[in-house]
Enzyme design. Structure first.
Site, PDB file in Angstrom:
ATOM      1  N   ASN A 210       0.850  -1.194   0.000  1.00  0.00           N
ATOM      2  CA  ASN A 210       0.000   0.000   0.000  1.00  0.00           C
ATOM      3  C   ASN A 210       0.886   1.244   0.000  1.00  0.00           C
ATOM      4  O   ASN A 210       2.110   1.134  -0.018  1.00  0.00           O
ATOM      5  CB  ASN A 210      -0.936  -0.011   1.214  1.00  0.00           C
ATOM      6  CG  ASN A 210      -0.155  -0.089   2.502  1.00  0.00           C
ATOM      7  OD1 ASN A 210       0.610   0.799   2.826  1.00  0.00           O
ATOM      8  ND2 ASN A 210      -0.322  -1.182   3.237  1.00  0.00           N
ATOM      9  N   LYS A 289       9.734 -16.500 -10.649  1.00  0.00           N
ATOM     10  CA  LYS A 289       8.982 -15.370 -11.216  1.00  0.00           C
ATOM     11  C   LYS A 289       7.911 -15.956 -12.118  1.00  0.00           C
ATOM     12  O   LYS A 289       8.236 -16.574 -13.157  1.00  0.00           O
ATOM     13  CB  LYS A 289       9.931 -14.466 -11.997  1.00  0.00           C
ATOM     14  CG  LYS A 289       9.210 -13.239 -12.535  1.00  0.00           C
ATOM     15  CD  LYS A 289      10.108 -12.371 -13.387  1.00  0.00           C
ATOM     16  CE  LYS A 289       9.269 -11.248 -13.991  1.00  0.00           C
ATOM     17  NZ  LYS A 289       9.796 -10.768 -15.246  1.00  0.00           N
ATOM     18  N   PHE A 322      -4.231   3.345  14.829  1.00  0.00           N
ATOM     19  CA  PHE A 322      -4.513   4.367  13.814  1.00  0.00           C
ATOM     20  C   PHE A 322      -5.707   3.915  12.987  1.00  0.00           C
ATOM     21  O   PHE A 322      -5.924   2.711  12.811  1.00  0.00           O
ATOM     22  CB  PHE A 322      -3.303   4.558  12.886  1.00  0.00           C
ATOM     23  CG  PHE A 322      -2.323   5.560  13.424  1.00  0.00           C
ATOM     24  CD1 PHE A 322      -1.517   5.246  14.501  1.00  0.00           C
ATOM     25  CD2 PHE A 322      -2.219   6.820  12.851  1.00  0.00           C
ATOM     26  CE1 PHE A 322      -0.631   6.179  15.017  1.00  0.00           C
ATOM     27  CE2 PHE A 322      -1.323   7.756  13.356  1.00  0.00           C
ATOM     28  CZ  PHE A 322      -0.527   7.439  14.432  1.00  0.00           C
ATOM     29  N   LYS A 340     -11.379  -3.053  18.957  1.00  0.00           N
ATOM     30  CA  LYS A 340     -10.027  -3.588  19.157  1.00  0.00           C
ATOM     31  C   LYS A 340      -9.542  -3.364  20.590  1.00  0.00           C
ATOM     32  O   LYS A 340      -8.374  -3.588  20.888  1.00  0.00           O
ATOM     33  CB  LYS A 340      -9.050  -2.957  18.158  1.00  0.00           C
ATOM     34  CG  LYS A 340      -9.379  -3.292  16.695  1.00  0.00           C
ATOM     35  CD  LYS A 340      -8.182  -3.046  15.785  1.00  0.00           C
ATOM     36  CE  LYS A 340      -8.566  -3.255  14.320  1.00  0.00           C
ATOM     37  NZ  LYS A 340      -7.404  -3.371  13.427  1.00  0.00           N
TER      38      LYS A 340
END
Ligand code: C5P
Length: 411
Positions: A210, A289, A322, A340
């Site tokens: 990300n 690969k 976060f 959480k």
């Protein structure tokens, strides 16, 4: 000596003969690791040339007026916002008076008004001017507003008189500036932080990830060290240098990050989960690969939730998570705080160009059970220090409650 590594200091030089010491001050601030942007008032530029300060600071010096060139180079608001500290040295009697009045009649005074960060002044003037009730009243007002006043010292003056009003020596000003960042709020505490993205291998050369840069987590590690904590930073793959005095553990994938964090979490006082952990990984990474195919189906499985596993530990640290959201930021973040079992959550809106992922700036909304605080848009370094201050406060408050309700209470 305490350092000023990575600190952006906006140094204002005003009209006093002590302005000549500005050259030495710039050099010493830079030696201590700071980035220095000089802004001079009209009076300041009468005592020392901008060219000298430009050569020593390595950046163009901004002068007294708001001109198109300055604004084109960097608007005065962003100049103020970028600064970790606005330091006025020397601060003349006239400048202190303008500051006390909140005037915006030249660039430096405007910057002081536009800055949300700390402001320090090192007064320098003749002893009579210093002891005038008008000057002392101005100082008093500035102190009440939280302005840090460095000095002045006492001794021989350029005018031939002896008494209070001498600007402190550059090395003293550097030491006092560095001390502003060393708050000691987490003295002796152990803080674990995870940061950056994770790389989840698809085959030998490709991975899922990300856009996290790790900047916020690294800034938090630096701020926690400055607050006196012993900091361990578990980092995903990022292109950032390790902050001074931080123990860094590099990992790639979420499972490695999970192991590195869970191995250490029980010994910590505080855990801050700033990493953007990939929610999924390939069920079966392909060998070598993988060759191109017309269509490739990749099966993904969920990664462990590091944060949830930390709060599930029997003896877990004070935990801060976060929440990066694109909409309904506060609602989603509050739900995550409860779900959480966190002590605190830091919500930020992502997907906007000027803040969040990859950006140097951010804006945060911090939530805890029964409270909230907004930290307005600013550089990640300053936000990190504000966040560490808030974490230290909440951590202290919870410790006090635990002591009051613990087995020894009432004895
Ligand atoms: O649920 P969500 O991913 O939005 O929660 C974000 C918070 O949870 C962040 O603090 C992040 O570091 C943490 N997290 C984690 N492990 C995961 C996913 C998220 O620790 N697998």
């Amino acid at each position: 000596m305490k350092r000023l590594t990575n600190k952006r200091i906006l140094l204002g030089i005003t009209g006093s003969v002590a302005a000549y010491k500005g050259a030495d001050l710039v050099r010493r601030l830079r030696d201590a690791g700071a980035e220095v942007q000089v802004v001079m008032t009209r009076g300041g530029a009468e005592f020392i040339t901008p060219l000298t300060l430009q050569a020593l600071s390595g950046r163009p010096v901004f002068l007294h007026h708001l001109d198109t060139e300055t604004e084109a180079a960097m608007g005065h608001i962003s100049l103020a916002r970028r600064a970790d500290l606005v330091l006025i040295a020397p601060a003349s009697a006239d400048f202190l008076a303008r500051l006390a009045q909140g005037r915006a009649d030249d660039l430096l005074a405007t910057l002081c008004l536009a800055s949300a960060g700390p402001l320090a002044v090192a007064p320098a003037m003749n002893r009579q001017m210093w002891s005038q009730p008008a000057t002392q009243d101005n100082l008093q007002r500035l102190r009440q507003r939280g302005v840090h006043v460095f000095g002045p010292g006492s001794g021989g003056q350029a005018c031939g008189e002896t008494g209070p009003g001498r600007m402190l020596e550059p090395q003293e000003i550097v030491a006092l500036s560095a001390a502003l960042f060393d708050t000691g709020l987490l003295q002796g505490r152990r803080v674990l932080i995870d940061a950056g993205p994770t790389h989840e291998d698809i085959d030998a050369v490709r991975y899922l990830s990300n856009r996290s840069s790790g900047k916020m987590g690294f800034a938090l590690a630096e701020a926690a060290v400055e607050a006196g904590a012993a900091v361990t930073l578990v980092s995903g793959p990022v292109a950032l240098p390790t902050p001074e005095r931080v123990t860094r553990i590099d990992v790639r994938a979420a499972e490695q990050m999970h192991a590195a964090v869970l191995d250490r979490a029980q010994e910590q006082d505080i855990f801050i989960a700033a990493a953007a952990v990939s929610d999924y990984r390939a069920a079966q990474p392909l060998p070598g690969k993988a060759k191109k195919q017309a269509r490739l189906t990749l099966e993904l499985v969920r990664n462990p939730d590091i944060l949830r596993d930390v709060t599930a530990l029997p003896r877990h640290p004070f935990t801060v998570g976060f929440a990066a959201e694109t909409e309904n930021v506060e609602d989603y973040a509050r739900a995550k705080l409860r779900d959480k079992a966190l002590d605190m959550i830091v919500a930020n809106e992502v997907g906007r160009g000027d803040r969040g992922f990859e950006s140097d700036d951010n804006e945060l909304l911090v939530l805890w059970e029964g409270g909230r605080k907004r930290l307005p848009l600013g550089p990640k370094g300053r936000l990190a220090r504000e966040l560490i201050t808030l974490i230290a406060e909440r951590y202290g408050a919870e410790e006090d409650t635990a002591q009051d309700t613990g087995p020894a209470a009432g004895q």
